[in-house]
Write a protein that holds these residues in place. Structure first.
Motif, PDB file in Angstrom:
ATOM      1  N   LEU A  81       0.829  -1.205   0.000  1.00  0.00           N
ATOM      2  CA  LEU A  81       0.000   0.000   0.000  1.00  0.00           C
ATOM      3  C   LEU A  81       0.863   1.254   0.000  1.00  0.00           C
ATOM      4  O   LEU A  81       0.562   2.222  -0.712  1.00  0.00           O
ATOM      5  CB  LEU A  81      -0.958   0.002   1.198  1.00  0.00           C
ATOM      6  CG  LEU A  81      -2.031  -1.078   1.194  1.00  0.00           C
ATOM      7  CD1 LEU A  81      -2.854  -0.998   2.479  1.00  0.00           C
ATOM      8  CD2 LEU A  81      -2.924  -0.979  -0.032  1.00  0.00           C
ATOM      9  N   GLN A  82       1.951   1.241   0.777  1.00  0.00           N
ATOM     10  CA  GLN A  82       2.827   2.407   0.812  1.00  0.00           C
ATOM     11  C   GLN A  82       3.476   2.631  -0.551  1.00  0.00           C
ATOM     12  O   GLN A  82       3.575   3.768  -1.010  1.00  0.00           O
ATOM     13  CB  GLN A  82       3.890   2.257   1.896  1.00  0.00           C
ATOM     14  CG  GLN A  82       4.708   3.516   2.094  1.00  0.00           C
ATOM     15  CD  GLN A  82       3.851   4.708   2.496  1.00  0.00           C
ATOM     16  OE1 GLN A  82       3.132   4.668   3.481  1.00  0.00           O
ATOM     17  NE2 GLN A  82       3.907   5.791   1.721  1.00  0.00           N
ATOM     18  N   ALA A  83       3.913   1.563  -1.204  1.00  0.00           N
ATOM     19  CA  ALA A  83       4.515   1.696  -2.538  1.00  0.00           C
ATOM     20  C   ALA A  83       3.495   2.235  -3.542  1.00  0.00           C
ATOM     21  O   ALA A  83       3.831   3.072  -4.389  1.00  0.00           O
ATOM     22  CB  ALA A  83       5.064   0.345  -3.000  1.00  0.00           C
ATOM     23  N   THR A 161     -13.862  -0.735  -1.521  1.00  0.00           N
ATOM     24  CA  THR A 161     -13.334   0.571  -1.923  1.00  0.00           C
ATOM     25  C   THR A 161     -12.971   1.393  -0.696  1.00  0.00           C
ATOM     26  O   THR A 161     -13.681   1.379   0.303  1.00  0.00           O
ATOM     27  CB  THR A 161     -14.389   1.313  -2.779  1.00  0.00           C
ATOM     28  OG1 THR A 161     -14.661   0.526  -3.940  1.00  0.00           O
ATOM     29  CG2 THR A 161     -13.916   2.688  -3.196  1.00  0.00           C
ATOM     30  N   ARG A 162     -11.832   2.114  -0.797  1.00  0.00           N
ATOM     31  CA  ARG A 162     -11.381   2.995   0.274  1.00  0.00           C
ATOM     32  C   ARG A 162     -10.935   4.324  -0.324  1.00  0.00           C
ATOM     33  O   ARG A 162     -10.414   4.369  -1.442  1.00  0.00           O
ATOM     34  CB  ARG A 162     -10.191   2.396   1.036  1.00  0.00           C
ATOM     35  CG  ARG A 162     -10.432   1.049   1.705  1.00  0.00           C
ATOM     36  CD  ARG A 162     -11.454   1.156   2.817  1.00  0.00           C
ATOM     37  NE  ARG A 162     -11.583  -0.057   3.599  1.00  0.00           N
ATOM     38  CZ  ARG A 162     -12.366  -1.090   3.285  1.00  0.00           C
ATOM     39  NH1 ARG A 162     -13.076  -1.058   2.181  1.00  0.00           N
ATOM     40  NH2 ARG A 162     -12.432  -2.137   4.067  1.00  0.00           N
ATOM     41  N   VAL A 167      -6.562   4.594   2.873  1.00  0.00           N
ATOM     42  CA  VAL A 167      -5.441   3.744   2.461  1.00  0.00           C
ATOM     43  C   VAL A 167      -4.147   4.241   3.103  1.00  0.00           C
ATOM     44  O   VAL A 167      -3.326   3.451   3.572  1.00  0.00           O
ATOM     45  CB  VAL A 167      -5.328   3.673   0.918  1.00  0.00           C
ATOM     46  CG1 VAL A 167      -4.077   2.909   0.502  1.00  0.00           C
ATOM     47  CG2 VAL A 167      -6.579   3.025   0.319  1.00  0.00           C
ATOM     48  N   THR A 168      -3.972   5.548   3.162  1.00  0.00           N
ATOM     49  CA  THR A 168      -2.777   6.128   3.792  1.00  0.00           C
ATOM     50  C   THR A 168      -2.717   5.757   5.270  1.00  0.00           C
ATOM     51  O   THR A 168      -1.656   5.346   5.776  1.00  0.00           O
ATOM     52  CB  THR A 168      -2.773   7.661   3.623  1.00  0.00           C
ATOM     53  OG1 THR A 168      -2.770   7.960   2.223  1.00  0.00           O
ATOM     54  CG2 THR A 168      -1.572   8.301   4.290  1.00  0.00           C
ATOM     55  N   ARG A 169      -3.832   5.862   5.953  1.00  0.00           N
ATOM     56  CA  ARG A 169      -3.855   5.495   7.376  1.00  0.00           C
ATOM     57  C   ARG A 169      -3.531   4.021   7.565  1.00  0.00           C
ATOM     58  O   ARG A 169      -2.806   3.650   8.500  1.00  0.00           O
ATOM     59  CB  ARG A 169      -5.215   5.822   7.992  1.00  0.00           C
ATOM     60  CG  ARG A 169      -5.411   7.323   8.181  1.00  0.00           C
ATOM     61  CD  ARG A 169      -6.700   7.665   8.833  1.00  0.00           C
ATOM     62  NE  ARG A 169      -6.695   7.234  10.232  1.00  0.00           N
ATOM     63  CZ  ARG A 169      -7.681   7.466  11.081  1.00  0.00           C
ATOM     64  NH1 ARG A 169      -8.747   8.149  10.682  1.00  0.00           N
ATOM     65  NH2 ARG A 169      -7.620   7.046  12.313  1.00  0.00           N
ATOM     66  N   CYS A 170      -4.056   3.173   6.683  1.00  0.00           N
ATOM     67  CA  CYS A 170      -3.777   1.732   6.775  1.00  0.00           C
ATOM     68  C   CYS A 170      -2.302   1.446   6.521  1.00  0.00           C
ATOM     69  O   CYS A 170      -1.687   0.630   7.215  1.00  0.00           O
ATOM     70  CB  CYS A 170      -4.628   0.967   5.765  1.00  0.00           C
ATOM     71  SG  CYS A 170      -6.391   0.902   6.159  1.00  0.00           S
ATOM     72  N   ALA A 171      -1.714   2.092   5.533  1.00  0.00           N
ATOM     73  CA  ALA A 171      -0.310   1.862   5.196  1.00  0.00           C
ATOM     74  C   ALA A 171       0.618   2.273   6.326  1.00  0.00           C
ATOM     75  O   ALA A 171       1.687   1.684   6.505  1.00  0.00           O
ATOM     76  CB  ALA A 171       0.055   2.620   3.915  1.00  0.00           C
ATOM     77  N   HIS A 172       0.207   3.249   7.127  1.00  0.00           N
ATOM     78  CA  HIS A 172       1.055   3.773   8.196  1.00  0.00           C
ATOM     79  C   HIS A 172       0.781   3.145   9.550  1.00  0.00           C
ATOM     80  O   HIS A 172       1.448   3.504  10.531  1.00  0.00           O
ATOM     81  CB  HIS A 172       0.903   5.295   8.294  1.00  0.00           C
ATOM     82  CG  HIS A 172       1.405   5.994   7.070  1.00  0.00           C
ATOM     83  ND1 HIS A 172       1.054   7.277   6.765  1.00  0.00           N
ATOM     84  CD2 HIS A 172       2.227   5.591   6.066  1.00  0.00           C
ATOM     85  CE1 HIS A 172       1.624   7.634   5.624  1.00  0.00           C
ATOM     86  NE2 HIS A 172       2.337   6.630   5.198  1.00  0.00           N
TER      87      HIS A 172
END
Length: 173
Positions: A81-83, A161-162, A167-172
């Motif tokens: 997700l971060q990539a 869907t997000r 998605v940013t919060r999940c990646a971090h």
């Protein structure tokens, strides 16, 4: 230990309690479990190396065993997700003012070009199919969830869907 995000479909505060979901995942052997928001995002670590489809099955089984029912689940690693976010996937698109950027997650990667949404959807657009993700944007309107119904019609119901912010919060996490 690798970190993953279980993206659960159809979760809301009305049909799932986040502490209960957390407990289900912990009882199934996942560690450092966190739930984010109330929309079905469970971040976890696992010592056992496994494929994403295997992790998906383990997550769904954990919910069935722990609460008697399950939600359709898609799994991505936090590193993936971060990539994805680091690649600035929406950077090449000129979006209308007020647009919401969303990512629809698919169970399997697609090898297809972007799909256009019918005019009925107004300012909603499918911008690109990027393997197992669909990049979309929409301008909120009074018609409500028409955009989501069109995504289901185009890609099936085994999607979730997000927003990019989620998605940013999940990646971090």
């Amino acid at each position: 230990m690798p970190r993953y995000v279980a993206l659960l479909r159809g979760v809301s505060p009305m049909n799932a309690k986040m502490p209960e979901l957390k407990r289900c995942f912990e009882e199934a052997g996942f560690t450092d479990v966190k739930t984010l928001l109330s929309s079905g995002n469970v971040v976890f670590s696992t010592a056992r190396s496994a494929s994403l489809p295997t992790l998906r099955k383990r997550c769904e089984k954990a919910m069935r065993d722990g609460q008697g029912h399950s939600f359709m689940t898609l799994v991505r690693s936090t590193a993936y997700l971060q990539a994805l976010l680091d690649s600035d996937p929406f950077g090449g698109f000129k979006l209308p003012a007020g647009s919401k950027r969303v990512i629809t997650f698919l169970p399997e990667p697609l090898d297809a070009s972007p799909v256009e949404l019918p005019a009925l959807c107004g300012e909603a657009r499918i911008l690109a199919v990027n393997g197992g993700e669909v990049l979309c944007s929409y301008v909120p309107e009074a018609k409500g969830p028409v955009f989501m119904h069109l995504l289901e019609k185009t890609f099936g119901k085994a999607i979730t869907t997000r927003t990019v912010d989620t998605v940013t919060r999940c990646a971090h996490a």
